[in-house]
Write an enzyme that holds these catalytic residues in place. Structure first.
Site, PDB file in Angstrom:
ATOM      1  N   VAL A  53       0.699  -1.172  -0.077  1.00 53.46           N
ATOM      2  CA  VAL A  53       0.035   0.017   0.024  1.00 53.46           C
ATOM      3  C   VAL A  53       0.829   1.214  -0.105  1.00 53.46           C
ATOM      4  O   VAL A  53       1.602   1.581   0.758  1.00 53.46           O
ATOM      5  CB  VAL A  53      -0.806   0.162   1.109  1.00 53.46           C
ATOM      6  CG1 VAL A  53      -1.766   1.103   1.060  1.00 53.46           C
ATOM      7  CG2 VAL A  53      -1.724  -1.378   1.300  1.00 53.46           C
ATOM      8  N   VAL A  89       9.453   4.481  -2.954  1.00 56.94           N
ATOM      9  CA  VAL A  89       9.982   3.144  -2.208  1.00 56.94           C
ATOM     10  C   VAL A  89       8.872   1.930  -2.625  1.00 56.94           C
ATOM     11  O   VAL A  89       9.665   0.831  -2.811  1.00 56.94           O
ATOM     12  CB  VAL A  89       9.804   3.385  -0.538  1.00 56.94           C
ATOM     13  CG1 VAL A  89      10.222   1.997   0.283  1.00 56.94           C
ATOM     14  CG2 VAL A  89      10.641   4.621  -0.205  1.00 56.94           C
ATOM     15  N   GLY A  90       7.677   2.099  -2.600  1.00 50.51           N
ATOM     16  CA  GLY A  90       7.086   1.023  -3.083  1.00 50.51           C
ATOM     17  C   GLY A  90       7.439   0.334  -4.514  1.00 50.51           C
ATOM     18  O   GLY A  90       7.393  -0.643  -4.665  1.00 50.51           O
ATOM     19  N   GLY A  91       7.750   1.598  -5.398  1.00 52.46           N
ATOM     20  CA  GLY A  91       8.339   0.729  -6.468  1.00 52.46           C
ATOM     21  C   GLY A  91       9.527   0.118  -6.575  1.00 52.46           C
ATOM     22  O   GLY A  91       9.948  -0.869  -7.032  1.00 52.46           O
ATOM     23  N   ARG A 138      -3.410   5.822  -3.560  1.00 52.37           N
ATOM     24  CA  ARG A 138      -4.356   6.961  -3.751  1.00 52.37           C
ATOM     25  C   ARG A 138      -4.685   6.952  -5.258  1.00 52.37           C
ATOM     26  O   ARG A 138      -6.031   7.163  -5.521  1.00 52.37           O
ATOM     27  CB  ARG A 138      -3.939   8.229  -3.485  1.00 52.37           C
ATOM     28  CG  ARG A 138      -4.945   9.201  -2.901  1.00 52.37           C
ATOM     29  CD  ARG A 138      -4.305  10.282  -2.225  1.00 52.37           C
ATOM     30  NE  ARG A 138      -3.058  10.640  -2.520  1.00 52.37           N
ATOM     31  CZ  ARG A 138      -2.005  11.505  -1.895  1.00 52.37           C
ATOM     32  NH1 ARG A 138      -2.559  11.990  -0.802  1.00 52.37           N
ATOM     33  NH2 ARG A 138      -1.038  11.657  -2.653  1.00 52.37           N
ATOM     34  N   GLU A 159      11.957  -2.140   9.917  1.00 52.04           N
ATOM     35  CA  GLU A 159      13.435  -1.682   9.787  1.00 52.04           C
ATOM     36  C   GLU A 159      13.662  -0.671   9.122  1.00 52.04           C
ATOM     37  O   GLU A 159      14.594   0.222   9.189  1.00 52.04           O
ATOM     38  CB  GLU A 159      14.022  -3.046   9.173  1.00 52.04           C
ATOM     39  CG  GLU A 159      15.721  -3.014   9.129  1.00 52.04           C
ATOM     40  CD  GLU A 159      16.154  -2.767  10.500  1.00 52.04           C
ATOM     41  OE1 GLU A 159      16.424  -3.640  11.186  1.00 52.04           O
ATOM     42  OE2 GLU A 159      16.686  -1.725  10.739  1.00 52.04           O
ATOM     43  N   GLY A 208      17.077   4.038   6.819  1.00 54.88           N
ATOM     44  CA  GLY A 208      17.010   3.398   5.524  1.00 54.88           C
ATOM     45  C   GLY A 208      17.163   1.715   5.455  1.00 54.88           C
ATOM     46  O   GLY A 208      16.856   0.925   6.390  1.00 54.88           O
ATOM     47  N   GLU A 240      13.070  18.136   0.095  1.00 47.55           N
ATOM     48  CA  GLU A 240      11.703  18.128  -0.536  1.00 47.55           C
ATOM     49  C   GLU A 240      11.472  19.721  -1.072  1.00 47.55           C
ATOM     50  O   GLU A 240      11.868  20.537  -0.618  1.00 47.55           O
ATOM     51  CB  GLU A 240      10.659  17.847   0.621  1.00 47.55           C
ATOM     52  CG  GLU A 240      11.245  16.538   1.083  1.00 47.55           C
ATOM     53  CD  GLU A 240      10.216  15.287   0.277  1.00 47.55           C
ATOM     54  OE1 GLU A 240       9.239  15.563  -0.318  1.00 47.55           O
ATOM     55  OE2 GLU A 240      10.527  14.076   0.410  1.00 47.55           O
ATOM     56  N   LYS A 288      12.907   9.321  14.184  1.00 50.71           N
ATOM     57  CA  LYS A 288      13.862   8.180  14.195  1.00 50.71           C
ATOM     58  C   LYS A 288      14.588   7.799  15.773  1.00 50.71           C
ATOM     59  O   LYS A 288      14.590   6.743  16.283  1.00 50.71           O
ATOM     60  CB  LYS A 288      15.022   8.204  13.189  1.00 50.71           C
ATOM     61  CG  LYS A 288      14.081   8.279  11.940  1.00 50.71           C
ATOM     62  CD  LYS A 288      15.194   8.766  10.595  1.00 50.71           C
ATOM     63  CE  LYS A 288      14.647   8.931   9.366  1.00 50.71           C
ATOM     64  NZ  LYS A 288      15.456   9.556   8.411  1.00 50.71           N
TER      65      LYS A 288
END
Lengths: 434, 434
Positions: free
Chosen positions: B15, B20-22, B51, B136, B141, B197, B212
């Site tokens: 989800v 990162v998902g890619g 989304r 993790e 990272g 960003e 973190k």
């Protein structure tokens, strides 16, 4: 899974009561409450065994049952896990390991030599019994690199794993570097300070590092452990002038164990290397250890810490016991032994890189020309060549740094020069870490 | 235990399909065979959700079932684990996490903000269900520091844990250092290069590092997560001259998150510090992250690697999935939530250390005397004091390094100088790492 906490203590038998054994007892006494919270149950030494019952070890051993026959621990129902800290690749440690694993007794060890030689057999026994075989302390002392490779980097194809795996060698090399002193003198001092053994050959000849590299390579590449395939050179022949020449060129000398996998096979080598100053290994000083793993997604991972000593080693042993208590463990070498692949040994001659070559030669005309001719005929391309120390009785130093080329050409150069009356002693060859 | 291997694939729902998902999809496709060997079973993405279904993500998503209602994944029997990569402390990520954990669905996340704020609640749900909550990727990272703290260093009482936890800040500070440039200019360039960003405040104001640190502190000390107790200062007010002064004194400036436990409570702070050159954090450059843990037996452990980016983050996410596949996991914060202790916040004023103070002042007589008097009256002992840049329109720089002393005296100094007409802007305070 720890969700269903054990409340009964994890009952440990400790075999081998040297420095590390004492450290484990001291650690469990000092941090016992904290460890019980983290492990989900107390971890208690209940039985101990060692060769000599009467030796004074500076630790109160009276709370623990003394066991004369260590092998009897394998079948005792009141022992949950045996910790082996005897050392030695064969002999009593191996017998104990086999007896325990055969009897279904979880086993924790710090014994790199035994694992390098018999790790596959022992892992098979553990697998058959469905029990833990853990050995975090066997490589890089307190640094959790076994866990880092087996679990932390497990999603990656590792291209190479390498590091500074022997604190004694690193202490000697970095002391030579900082103080401009010779190998023999620094070794002697290290022995007096207790940083090097009376018989230092396992450390300074690279054997200890090779044991550790064997284990790391299997975890990194999913290959069978193959100690015999590690090409090993120690640090005995590194002289102060090598360190000075390397420094002038922007390098530090470190004993590096490196394993790399390629289409042609697995390459495993322990030898002194020139490490560029911008590489983290160049800043690993004194008796520290460090491991680098390069993965295809994670990039470069770097782990550093204390690689020996009672405290750091005990920290790793007890981390294993906590994993056992938590029931968070699995295959010793990250996958079933049958899934590990045997691997051809890669031809080191085909490796491409830069090399440092140092000759001690007679101070007479024509020597430089002779060396230059040999490199030319062997196809070695020279980046820099320096001669120092003219008119000295013990000869003149000639140091060469090559351009990147195949290592076979370096070998060829040395063969061409073998037997030359110009050379005093064996030339020194150190490859450059890129 | 992995001895009884699962042979059925581990079925994953992913989800959040950003970078990162890619990366996770790409990693599982690239290293799938290797991962299956290590995990004991294939790890397969079967369902995805995000989304916007129609956005081009540069990854072929056609093999995966698209799910519009991500929360429906919580109760699907054909999904073994849900991976959340949406981000955000609240909102859809938190709803999804609660739904999954409530329904007994194992949950893997990279969401540091959510854990810092709601980690305890989520861990309680995981514990109740006896299922995995893994994260993790949430800290540093690709570097396995969660595992390093939770397991690798678990035998130790940790005195302090600290590190460089935000790659954007480290990139900006080290670029300023190398190129002698100002903050605004380097930030702008970092934004153009995609290293920062468009709204960089979470990074450069230290909020991300504080998230973190909150997680690391809980693992290190067995304390409840307490984000509100982290004193956070970012790097916006570090000027090129600070970096130059620090360099002249033998330091580099790094944004350090540090947690330390003491008899008077838990101290957690994120702020720019002066790091001495002989400390490994001084050599962590660019966007790298690093974590140091100091334990009473292991000594100093140092972990370094890539703290962000699709590859390293995906590496950590998939390491968690491998742990789930191997059934090697337990309490999210190393012990049951009920065993974690609430902790008072230590009074930072009582901390003892050296401090760097920098003032921009009017170029007129008496200013140095005014500052010197304030430090004297506050009980601050000065090691060095430098004034630079006389007769400049934008003022004169006065930099002070103090001897070790209580931080409350520094605060007192600033209070004494508050409102002084000599001062231009807010003084800069950076503590020195010892």
């Amino acid at each position: 899974m720890t969700n269903l906490h054990r409340h009964a203590p994890l009952r440990v038998a400790l075999v081998g009561l040297g420095t590390v054994g004492g450290g484990v007892i001291r650690l469990l006494n000092t941090n016992g409450d904290l460890i019980a919270r983290r492990a989900g149950c107390p971890i208690q030494v209940v039985a101990i065994s060692a060769r000599d019952r009467n030796k004074d070890r500076g630790v109160d051993l009276s709370p623990y049952e003394w066991v004369d026959d260590m092998n009897s621990l394998a079948t005792r129902d009141d022992i949950d896990v045996v910790v082996e800290l005897i050392g030695g690749s064969d002999g009593p440690a191996l017998t104990l390991a086999r007896q325990c694993l055969n009897a279904g007794k979880p086993f924790v060890t710090a014994n790199k030599a035994m694992l390098a030689h018999h790790g596959l057999d022992l892992a098979r026994l553990a697998e058959k019994g469905g029990i833990a075989l853990k050995y975090e302390a066997a490589v890089a002392g307190g640094i959790p690199v076994i866990k880092g490779m087996r679990e932390g980097a497990a999603a990656n194809e590792i291209s190479r794993v390498y590091g500074i795996l022997n604190g004694t060698c690193n202490y000697i090399l970095t002391t030579m570097e900082k103080e401009g002193r010779g190998f023999d003198e620094v070794l002697k001092e290290a022995q007096e300070l207790g940083y090097a053994e009376a018989d230092p050959s396992f450390d300074i000849d690279g054997v200890d590092a090779a044991h550790k590299l064997t284990i790391l390579a299997s975890l990194a590449f999913g290959t069978e452990l193959d100690f015999a395939a590690v090409a090993t050179t120690g640090i005995r022949h590194v002289i102060a002038a090598d360190i000075a020449e390397a420094a002038a060129l922007g390098f530090r000398i470190r004993l590096v164990g490196m394993a790399q996998n390629s289409a042609d096979g697995l390459f495993q080598r322990v030898h002194p290397m020139l490490v560029p100053l911008d590489h983290p290994l160049a800043h690993v000083d004194g008796s520290l250890n460090a491991v680098v793993a390069e993965g295809n997604f994670v990039g470069r991972l770097f782990f550093q810490g204390r690689g020996a000593g009672d405290g750091p080693t005990a920290s790793a042993v007890v981390a294993d016991l906590i994993d056992v208590a938590r029931d968070e463990y699995g295959d010793a070498f990250a996958m079933p032994v049958a899934a590990l692949t045997p691997q051809n040994t890669a031809d080191a001659g085909a490796r491409v890189g830069r090399t440092y070559l140092r000759f001690m030669v007679q101070d007479r005309p024509g020597v430089l020309a002779e060396i230059a001719a040999a490199t030319r005929d062997a196809g070695v391309s020279i980046e820099s060549m320096i001669q120092r120390g003219a008119h000295q009785e013990d000869g003149v130093l000639v140091a060469i740094v090559t351009h990147a080329g195949e290592e076979r050409c370096i070998r060829d150069t040395l063969e061409r020069l073998a037997g030359s009356e110009s050379l005093l002693g064996t030339p020194m060859v150190m490859h450059i870490l890129d």
